[in-house]
Scaffold this motif. Sequence first.
Motif, PDB file in Angstrom:
ATOM      1  N   GLU A  73     -29.599  11.701  43.832  1.00  0.00           N
ATOM      2  CA  GLU A  73     -28.743  10.512  43.704  1.00  0.00           C
ATOM      3  C   GLU A  73     -29.093   9.433  44.733  1.00  0.00           C
ATOM      4  O   GLU A  73     -28.573   8.323  44.684  1.00  0.00           O
ATOM      5  CB  GLU A  73     -27.266  10.914  43.837  1.00  0.00           C
ATOM      6  CG  GLU A  73     -26.803  11.742  42.645  1.00  0.00           C
ATOM      7  CD  GLU A  73     -25.382  12.284  42.813  1.00  0.00           C
ATOM      8  OE1 GLU A  73     -24.700  11.904  43.788  1.00  0.00           O
ATOM      9  OE2 GLU A  73     -24.973  13.089  41.953  1.00  0.00           O
ATOM     10  N   PHE A  74     -29.975   9.767  45.673  1.00  0.00           N
ATOM     11  CA  PHE A  74     -30.345   8.804  46.717  1.00  0.00           C
ATOM     12  C   PHE A  74     -31.587   8.006  46.338  1.00  0.00           C
ATOM     13  O   PHE A  74     -31.997   7.110  47.062  1.00  0.00           O
ATOM     14  CB  PHE A  74     -30.604   9.539  48.039  1.00  0.00           C
ATOM     15  CG  PHE A  74     -29.346  10.025  48.703  1.00  0.00           C
ATOM     16  CD1 PHE A  74     -28.871   9.418  49.858  1.00  0.00           C
ATOM     17  CD2 PHE A  74     -28.628  11.090  48.175  1.00  0.00           C
ATOM     18  CE1 PHE A  74     -27.703   9.871  50.466  1.00  0.00           C
ATOM     19  CE2 PHE A  74     -27.470  11.555  48.784  1.00  0.00           C
ATOM     20  CZ  PHE A  74     -27.000  10.935  49.931  1.00  0.00           C
ATOM     21  N   GLU A  75     -32.192   8.350  45.209  1.00  0.00           N
ATOM     22  CA  GLU A  75     -33.502   7.784  44.864  1.00  0.00           C
ATOM     23  C   GLU A  75     -33.540   6.271  44.933  1.00  0.00           C
ATOM     24  O   GLU A  75     -34.463   5.691  45.491  1.00  0.00           O
ATOM     25  CB  GLU A  75     -33.926   8.265  43.470  1.00  0.00           C
ATOM     26  CG  GLU A  75     -35.322   7.828  43.147  1.00  0.00           C
ATOM     27  CD  GLU A  75     -35.787   8.328  41.788  1.00  0.00           C
ATOM     28  OE1 GLU A  75     -36.765   7.764  41.282  1.00  0.00           O
ATOM     29  OE2 GLU A  75     -35.180   9.260  41.239  1.00  0.00           O
ATOM     30  N   ASN A  76     -32.514   5.627  44.383  1.00  0.00           N
ATOM     31  CA  ASN A  76     -32.562   4.152  44.355  1.00  0.00           C
ATOM     32  C   ASN A  76     -31.813   3.518  45.513  1.00  0.00           C
ATOM     33  O   ASN A  76     -31.550   2.322  45.514  1.00  0.00           O
ATOM     34  CB  ASN A  76     -31.983   3.633  43.038  1.00  0.00           C
ATOM     35  CG  ASN A  76     -32.681   4.300  41.872  1.00  0.00           C
ATOM     36  OD1 ASN A  76     -33.893   4.516  41.923  1.00  0.00           O
ATOM     37  ND2 ASN A  76     -31.922   4.672  40.843  1.00  0.00           N
ATOM     38  N   LYS A  77     -31.436   4.333  46.491  1.00  0.00           N
ATOM     39  CA  LYS A  77     -30.693   3.774  47.614  1.00  0.00           C
ATOM     40  C   LYS A  77     -31.657   3.323  48.699  1.00  0.00           C
ATOM     41  O   LYS A  77     -32.726   3.895  48.876  1.00  0.00           O
ATOM     42  CB  LYS A  77     -29.717   4.811  48.179  1.00  0.00           C
ATOM     43  CG  LYS A  77     -28.827   5.478  47.144  1.00  0.00           C
ATOM     44  CD  LYS A  77     -27.872   4.507  46.479  1.00  0.00           C
ATOM     45  CE  LYS A  77     -27.054   5.217  45.398  1.00  0.00           C
ATOM     46  NZ  LYS A  77     -26.490   4.332  44.410  1.00  0.00           N
ATOM     47  N   LYS A  78     -31.208   2.315  49.433  1.00  0.00           N
ATOM     48  CA  LYS A  78     -32.027   1.722  50.475  1.00  0.00           C
ATOM     49  C   LYS A  78     -32.522   2.783  51.472  1.00  0.00           C
ATOM     50  O   LYS A  78     -31.748   3.598  51.958  1.00  0.00           O
ATOM     51  CB  LYS A  78     -31.166   0.683  51.202  1.00  0.00           C
ATOM     52  CG  LYS A  78     -31.921  -0.283  52.081  1.00  0.00           C
ATOM     53  CD  LYS A  78     -30.967  -1.395  52.525  1.00  0.00           C
ATOM     54  CE  LYS A  78     -31.429  -2.074  53.793  1.00  0.00           C
ATOM     55  NZ  LYS A  78     -31.418  -1.248  54.992  1.00  0.00           N
ATOM     56  N   GLY A  79     -33.833   2.754  51.734  1.00  0.00           N
ATOM     57  CA  GLY A  79     -34.372   3.653  52.747  1.00  0.00           C
ATOM     58  C   GLY A  79     -34.763   5.041  52.256  1.00  0.00           C
ATOM     59  O   GLY A  79     -35.194   5.873  53.043  1.00  0.00           O
ATOM     60  N   TYR A  80     -34.623   5.295  50.958  1.00  0.00           N
ATOM     61  CA  TYR A  80     -34.990   6.627  50.463  1.00  0.00           C
ATOM     62  C   TYR A  80     -36.223   6.541  49.565  1.00  0.00           C
ATOM     63  O   TYR A  80     -37.341   6.609  50.030  1.00  0.00           O
ATOM     64  CB  TYR A  80     -33.810   7.296  49.753  1.00  0.00           C
ATOM     65  CG  TYR A  80     -32.712   7.678  50.713  1.00  0.00           C
ATOM     66  CD1 TYR A  80     -32.774   8.881  51.420  1.00  0.00           C
ATOM     67  CD2 TYR A  80     -31.626   6.839  50.937  1.00  0.00           C
ATOM     68  CE1 TYR A  80     -31.777   9.232  52.321  1.00  0.00           C
ATOM     69  CE2 TYR A  80     -30.629   7.189  51.847  1.00  0.00           C
ATOM     70  CZ  TYR A  80     -30.702   8.389  52.530  1.00  0.00           C
ATOM     71  OH  TYR A  80     -29.730   8.725  53.422  1.00  0.00           O
ATOM     72  N   GLY A  81     -35.989   6.360  48.260  1.00  0.00           N
ATOM     73  CA  GLY A  81     -37.145   6.259  47.361  1.00  0.00           C
ATOM     74  C   GLY A  81     -37.615   7.616  46.876  1.00  0.00           C
ATOM     75  O   GLY A  81     -37.405   8.644  47.518  1.00  0.00           O
ATOM     76  N   ARG A  82     -38.286   7.577  45.715  1.00  0.00           N
ATOM     77  CA  ARG A  82     -38.737   8.783  45.038  1.00  0.00           C
ATOM     78  C   ARG A  82     -39.625   9.651  45.933  1.00  0.00           C
ATOM     79  O   ARG A  82     -39.511  10.869  45.994  1.00  0.00           O
ATOM     80  CB  ARG A  82     -39.527   8.360  43.787  1.00  0.00           C
ATOM     81  CG  ARG A  82     -39.909   9.474  42.848  1.00  0.00           C
ATOM     82  CD  ARG A  82     -38.738   9.928  42.018  1.00  0.00           C
ATOM     83  NE  ARG A  82     -38.467  11.334  42.240  1.00  0.00           N
ATOM     84  CZ  ARG A  82     -37.251  11.879  42.262  1.00  0.00           C
ATOM     85  NH1 ARG A  82     -36.185  11.140  42.103  1.00  0.00           N
ATOM     86  NH2 ARG A  82     -37.085  13.160  42.447  1.00  0.00           N
ATOM     87  N   GLU A  83     -40.523   8.979  46.647  1.00  0.00           N
ATOM     88  CA  GLU A  83     -41.538   9.710  47.403  1.00  0.00           C
ATOM     89  C   GLU A  83     -40.898  10.576  48.492  1.00  0.00           C
ATOM     90  O   GLU A  83     -41.232  11.753  48.629  1.00  0.00           O
ATOM     91  CB  GLU A  83     -42.471   8.689  48.053  1.00  0.00           C
ATOM     92  CG  GLU A  83     -43.910   9.124  48.159  1.00  0.00           C
ATOM     93  CD  GLU A  83     -44.766   7.963  48.639  1.00  0.00           C
ATOM     94  OE1 GLU A  83     -45.303   8.062  49.755  1.00  0.00           O
ATOM     95  OE2 GLU A  83     -44.853   6.946  47.908  1.00  0.00           O
ATOM     96  N   LYS A  84     -39.991   9.977  49.238  1.00  0.00           N
ATOM     97  CA  LYS A  84     -39.319  10.709  50.317  1.00  0.00           C
ATOM     98  C   LYS A  84     -38.550  11.897  49.732  1.00  0.00           C
ATOM     99  O   LYS A  84     -38.579  13.000  50.281  1.00  0.00           O
ATOM    100  CB  LYS A  84     -38.365   9.794  51.076  1.00  0.00           C
ATOM    101  CG  LYS A  84     -37.539  10.549  52.121  1.00  0.00           C
ATOM    102  CD  LYS A  84     -36.567   9.654  52.847  1.00  0.00           C
ATOM    103  CE  LYS A  84     -35.526  10.452  53.611  1.00  0.00           C
ATOM    104  NZ  LYS A  84     -36.042  11.558  54.426  1.00  0.00           N
TER     105      LYS A  84
END
Length: 279
Positions: free
Chosen positions: A29-40
């Motif tokens: 659920e954090f994928e599109n949140k600032k500072g996260y992203g798919r890769e992380k």
Amino acid sequence: SAANLSSAEEKAFELLMVAHEKSAIKIDEFENKKGYGREKIERDKERVERKKQEIQEAGTKTTRKARLLEMVLTDQIELSNWFGQDTYTIIPAEFDDFFHGIDIALEIEDESGIKHLALGIDATSSTRKIREKLKKIKDHIANGTLTTMEYFHSDYHNPDLYKPVENIPQVVIGVDSKTIRELGELWMTAYGLTKLRAKLDQPPLSPEADKSQRDRMREAKGRLASHRAQFLLLEEIKTQLTVFIDFAIKMNQPAAAQKFIYVLELINSVLEEKGAPKK
């Protein structure tokens, strides 16, 4: 042996697990949140899988006893205000459990806002393990950092917030096997039996049996709500916070000390609210 779960504990474990996993923070659920992203997120998921593998190989998996304690505790903090009426639980993502030692995060509210406390839960009778965990917390304090929740989300206080939260004070708690067995069995009577009947789709009970089961449930709920385990755990938290405050001061880490002092004040007021004898 004490390490094994009784059949009531096993059943409680299975039933509680369903709700527990559903409530846990999902890192996707954090994928599109600032500072996260798919890769992380993919990287962190891989780290979790590797860690599981290591734990499996080393045979250091959290005992089912400790997990059961963690789940009954979460349940009773929410349902019976074990840690006071202004305390809420957050079940972290596996990542924060594995890499930051957080089994449950507490949000404790007072006039001035919300304080967080991270709980590590250990049901081991192995004092060595507890000592290792306490040493980790002390190392953090000495560096002037406390623990971090990389994937923080609170449905209750801030449903739009998805971010890391740093410098969370942390304690490690546990009770003995016999007490955990008692809690598991009480929980089973109080809440588990009806869940189990529903799950197994059993025919309704006769009116007499139904009444007797309801009486037993009510009694078990009451015994669970007032169970001495909550006082043992609160006292354990209080003792550790006191030690960590002294240690932080000795290490010249006033900011860390202050965080522990805030939480200690809240824990003291919870004990007072519960009419615990003053020590």
